[in-house]
Scaffold this motif. Sequence first.
Motif, short mmCIF file in Angstrom:
data_model
loop_
_atom_site.label_atom_id
_atom_site.label_comp_id
_atom_site.label_asym_id
_atom_site.label_seq_id
_atom_site.Cartn_x
_atom_site.Cartn_y
_atom_site.Cartn_z
N SER A 110 0.83 -1.06 -0.14
CA SER A 110 0.01 0.01 -0.10
C SER A 110 0.98 1.17 -0.01
O SER A 110 2.06 1.13 0.38
CB SER A 110 -1.13 -0.20 1.07
OG SER A 110 -0.16 0.01 2.51
N THR B 197 2.89 4.53 -1.86
CA THR B 197 4.00 4.55 -2.88
C THR B 197 5.25 4.59 -2.42
O THR B 197 5.47 5.29 -1.57
CB THR B 197 3.84 5.89 -3.62
OG1 THR B 197 2.24 5.86 -4.05
CG2 THR B 197 4.64 6.00 -5.03
N HIS C 81 9.13 5.24 -3.36
CA HIS C 81 10.03 5.91 -4.39
C HIS C 81 11.65 5.18 -4.41
O HIS C 81 12.00 5.05 -3.25
CB HIS C 81 10.24 7.15 -4.30
CG HIS C 81 8.88 8.11 -4.30
ND1 HIS C 81 8.49 8.66 -5.53
CD2 HIS C 81 7.90 8.22 -3.40
CE1 HIS C 81 7.26 9.04 -5.03
NE2 HIS C 81 6.82 8.91 -3.84
N ALA D 19 8.29 6.44 -8.96
CA ALA D 19 7.22 6.07 -8.11
C ALA D 19 6.57 4.64 -8.32
O ALA D 19 6.51 4.48 -9.30
CB ALA D 19 6.39 6.91 -8.13
N PRO E 20 3.78 2.33 -7.24
CA PRO E 20 2.35 2.30 -6.56
C PRO E 20 2.31 0.91 -6.22
O PRO E 20 3.07 -0.10 -6.21
CB PRO E 20 1.46 2.69 -7.69
CG PRO E 20 2.27 2.14 -8.88
CD PRO E 20 3.68 2.15 -8.78
N SER F 168 9.59 7.28 0.98
CA SER F 168 8.35 7.33 1.03
C SER F 168 7.78 8.54 1.60
O SER F 168 8.27 9.10 2.57
CB SER F 168 7.53 6.23 1.45
OG SER F 168 7.60 6.06 2.96
N THR G 201 3.58 3.72 3.83
CA THR G 201 3.76 2.66 2.77
C THR G 201 4.10 1.53 3.33
O THR G 201 4.94 1.43 4.32
CB THR G 201 4.61 3.25 1.95
OG1 THR G 201 4.37 4.69 1.46
CG2 THR G 201 4.98 2.13 0.70
#
Length: 75
Positions: free
Chosen positions: A20, A22, A24, A38, A40, A57, A61
């Motif tokens: 859950s 995002t 990076h 990113a 997802p 993040s 996340t």
Amino acid sequence: METPPHAHKAPFIDRNTVISGTLHVGIGDTFDRSKGIAVPAGGVVAIPPGMPHFAWSDEETVVHVHGEGPWISDA
């Protein structure tokens, strides 16, 4: 959350599945948000041994980190 640049030794392949939020992820020896992508929820990142990488993040996340072999980091 920020994870500074690091690499893992062979044979560990760093696999990250975003549950859950995002995540990076960037490649390189220097933490640089402009060089990240990113990932997802539902996305997967696989980073081969020896490749320097970093992550962050900006929201809550959940990431499942998994791989094979001993988890050995150069960090």
